[in-house]
Design an enzyme around this catalytic site. Structure first.
Site, PDB file in Angstrom:
ATOM      1  N   ASP A 207       0.830  -1.192   0.000  1.00  0.00           N
ATOM      2  CA  ASP A 207       0.000   0.000   0.000  1.00  0.00           C
ATOM      3  C   ASP A 207       0.880   1.264   0.000  1.00  0.00           C
ATOM      4  O   ASP A 207       1.878   1.326   0.722  1.00  0.00           O
ATOM      5  CB  ASP A 207      -0.860  -0.031   1.276  1.00  0.00           C
ATOM      6  CG  ASP A 207      -1.934   1.026   1.293  1.00  0.00           C
ATOM      7  OD1 ASP A 207      -2.744   1.060   0.356  1.00  0.00           O
ATOM      8  OD2 ASP A 207      -1.970   1.814   2.271  1.00  0.00           O
ATOM      9  N   GLU A 265       1.789  -0.267  -4.928  1.00  0.00           N
ATOM     10  CA  GLU A 265       0.820   0.742  -5.383  1.00  0.00           C
ATOM     11  C   GLU A 265       1.608   2.022  -5.597  1.00  0.00           C
ATOM     12  O   GLU A 265       2.069   2.641  -4.630  1.00  0.00           O
ATOM     13  CB  GLU A 265      -0.264   0.955  -4.316  1.00  0.00           C
ATOM     14  CG  GLU A 265      -1.305   1.968  -4.752  1.00  0.00           C
ATOM     15  CD  GLU A 265      -2.115   2.557  -3.601  1.00  0.00           C
ATOM     16  OE1 GLU A 265      -3.246   2.981  -3.837  1.00  0.00           O
ATOM     17  OE2 GLU A 265      -1.615   2.613  -2.459  1.00  0.00           O
TER      18      GLU A 265
HETATM   19  C1  NOJ Z   1      -4.521   2.915  -0.838  1.00  0.00           C
HETATM   20  C2  NOJ Z   1      -5.608   1.911  -0.666  1.00  0.00           C
HETATM   21  O1  NOJ Z   1      -5.839   1.254  -1.886  1.00  0.00           O
HETATM   22  C3  NOJ Z   1      -6.799   2.661  -0.146  1.00  0.00           C
HETATM   23  O2  NOJ Z   1      -7.959   1.868  -0.137  1.00  0.00           O
HETATM   24  C4  NOJ Z   1      -6.481   3.158   1.239  1.00  0.00           C
HETATM   25  O3  NOJ Z   1      -7.556   3.927   1.720  1.00  0.00           O
HETATM   26  C5  NOJ Z   1      -5.217   4.027   1.231  1.00  0.00           C
HETATM   27  N1  NOJ Z   1      -4.169   3.439   0.456  1.00  0.00           N
HETATM   28  C6  NOJ Z   1      -4.703   4.259   2.625  1.00  0.00           C
HETATM   29  O4  NOJ Z   1      -4.147   3.095   3.161  1.00  0.00           O
END
Ligand code: NOJ
Ligand code: MG
Length: 521
Positions: A207, A265
């Site tokens: 993440d 990500e």
């Molecule tokens: C990215 C995640 O995909 C999202 O769902 C989340 O709210 C944020 N990061 C914070 O962790």
């Protein structure tokens, strides 16, 4: 070609655990529900699962606020249920990857609690990003905004009861950012990585992999009005160079587990910058969100694909493809909704599944689910509150999966009171309604995945673009010719054997909003 890792061209299926299947009747999906529904994944033909966070969490951001990174939340069934899932998935040849959240913890994490109770200057505070406020302490230390809206800082009350320091949270106030300059933070992450890998987990989706490191002095943002999907590469909150040292650390642990993959990500749109994350000693793969941001316009789709291929090629990494996830509006709705939106979503799925690299499908995509317009009073995404009710947030793409039957909860749960309400008109969209129908979206996905496995030969990571009208895309990939018609008129096709189509041909021609796979030679 035995040295090609399993994930290079794999189909990952993203499960939002709250919304996949509920086994204990509390109206919230859980790991037991996934176990019961593993047949669905085998039938579809996926290679791996990506589980959104299931660790212990108060669920302020539905699991992205982790209070104990080395245990599973009882809501999802606890640790033993995860072990059962890994075993059962492996028995079917399906890998299991988990979401890892290293940028922040939950405010309920014992580290953050002790940071609050020990006061300014304590070693406990050094694990997070605490600063004194400006203007005598009354205004936040800088102008950073939370991705979810409002300031990225919250002021705490000190142990003696006085208003005190501020802590940084790029997301919700319940998600304090960790201080990655503190070696204790990496040490703990290493323990977490090994904990899951030793249990047989096959890797992680990481993440906010472009977050974590923060610039010295925390300089103000130039443009604090920015939105997540339109992140600009000058934003001081993200993509700070120090992040690469962290990824090298993570990779050095993963290299002890050669079966395991890491997918970051990465909301970074400069190709050179993006590729840095994929150097041989950093992440294995990075999510590339260009297709998600692209409208149904042939030239834009081609640019997005070419750009994503080029970015991955800079680091000789596998490209990745996705049309949707738990953070964005579902593509059926993005492409206009109704029959047209669905036709386009299916056409784009065929384009995506023709590309070399790893593909990420989001649960419900295979059913052609649209986004759901939910009433105000059921919204749960912290974005709704933090934006002062101006942004509805992401709940509309997180509505539970319809499995069977003719009324909510459509076999998702024994409990009609599901955590988000399900639309009453989803009867034709259930798995049961679609499975025997050869024209259904589910049958279409199933056939396309099977063909991708049996027919495509991805010997390199590139596609060959062939000349076409401006509204049309034609490319050769893995020995298959893919044609997309994004224009208003039907188009004739070359005389090749048709392998699959997103919509039926009309008098041998490809209708608008459709794509087809043809045998390449
Ligand atoms: C990215 C995640 O995909 C999202 O769902 C989340 O709210 C944020 N990061 C914070 O962790
Ligand atoms: Mg449940």
């Amino acid at each position: 070609m035995t040295d090609i890792p399993w994930w290079s061209n794999a189909i990952f299926y993203q499960i939002y655990p709250r919304s996949f299947a509920d086994s204990d009747g509390d109206g919230v999906g859980d790991l037991g529900g996934i176990l019961v529904r593993l047949d669905h994944l085998s039938m579809l033909g996926v290679d791996a699962i990506w589980l959104n966070p299931v660790m212990v969490s108060p669920m302020a951001d539905h699991g992205y606020d982790v209070a104990d990174p080395r245990d599973i939340d009882p809501l999802f069934g606890g640790l033993s249920e995860l072990d059962r899932l890994v075993e059962a998935a492996h028995a079917r040849g399906i890998k299991v990857t988990m979401d890892l959240v290293p940028n922040h913890t939950s405010a309920a994490h014992p580290w953050f609690r002790s940071a609050l109770s020990t006061g300014p200057g304590s070693p406990q505070r050094q694990r997070y990003i605490f600063r004194d406020g400006r203007d005598g302490g009354t205004t936040p230390p800088n102008n950073w905004v939370s991705v979810f809206g409002g300031p990225a800082w919250t002021r705490v009350t000190e142990p003696d009861g006085t208003p005190g320091q501020w802590y940084l949270h790029l997301f919700d106030s319940q998600q304090p950012d960790l201080n990655w300059d503190n070696p204790a933070v990496f040490e703990d992450l290493e323990t977490t990585l090994r904990f899951w890998l030793d249990r047989g987990v096959d890797g992680f989706r990481i993440d906010v992999a472009h977050g974590m490191a923060k610039p010295v002095g925390l300089p103000d943002m130039i443009n604090p009005g920015i939105e997540m999907l339109n992140a600009d590469d000058e934003d001081p909150r993200f993509n700070h160079d120090g992040v690469h040292r962290i990824h090298r650390g993570i990779r050095s642990v993963l290299d002890d587990y050669p079966h395991a993959v890491s997918i970051g990500e990465i909301w970074v749109f400069d190709n050179e910058d993006f590729a840095k994350y994929l150097r041989p000693d950093e992440l294995h793969m990075g999510f590339n969100f260009r297709l998600v941001r692209t409208e149904f316009i042939a030239a834009d789709i081609r640019n997005a694909i070419a750009n994503s291929l080029a970015a991955a090629a800079l680091a000789q990494a596998s490209p990745t493809w996705t049309l949707s996830n738990h953070d964005v509006e579902r593509e059926v709705t993005r492409y206009g909704g109704g029959t047209r939106g669905l036709d386009r979503a299916r056409a784009m799925a065929l384009v995506m599944l023709a590309l070399p690299g790893a593909v990420f499908l989001y649960n419900g995509e295979e059913l052609g689910l649209p986004n759901v317009d939910l009433p105000d009073d059921v919204l749960q995404d912290p974005v709704w509150e933090r934006s002062g009710h101006t942004e509805r947030g992401r709940d509309g793409c997180r509505v539970p999966m319809p499995w069977s039957g003719s009324a909510p909860p459509f076999g998702f749960s024994a409990n009609p009171d599901t955590w988000l309400p399900m639309p009453t008109d989803w009867t034709p969209l259930t798995v049961a309604a679609q499975i025997e129908d050869p024209t259904s979206t589910l049958s279409f996905f199933r056939a396309a995945l099977k063909l991708r496995r049996s027919t495509f030969r991805f010997t390199d990571r590139d596609v060959q673009w062939l000349p076409s009208d401006a509204d049309v895309l034609v490319f050769l990939s893995g020995g298959v010719l893919c044609v997309l018609n994004a224009g208003p008129d039907s188009i004739p096709l070359p005389r090749h054997e048709v392998l699959a189509g997103s919509s039926p041909l009309v008098d041998g021609e490809l209708p608008p909003d459709a794509a087809v796979w043809l045998r390449g030679s």
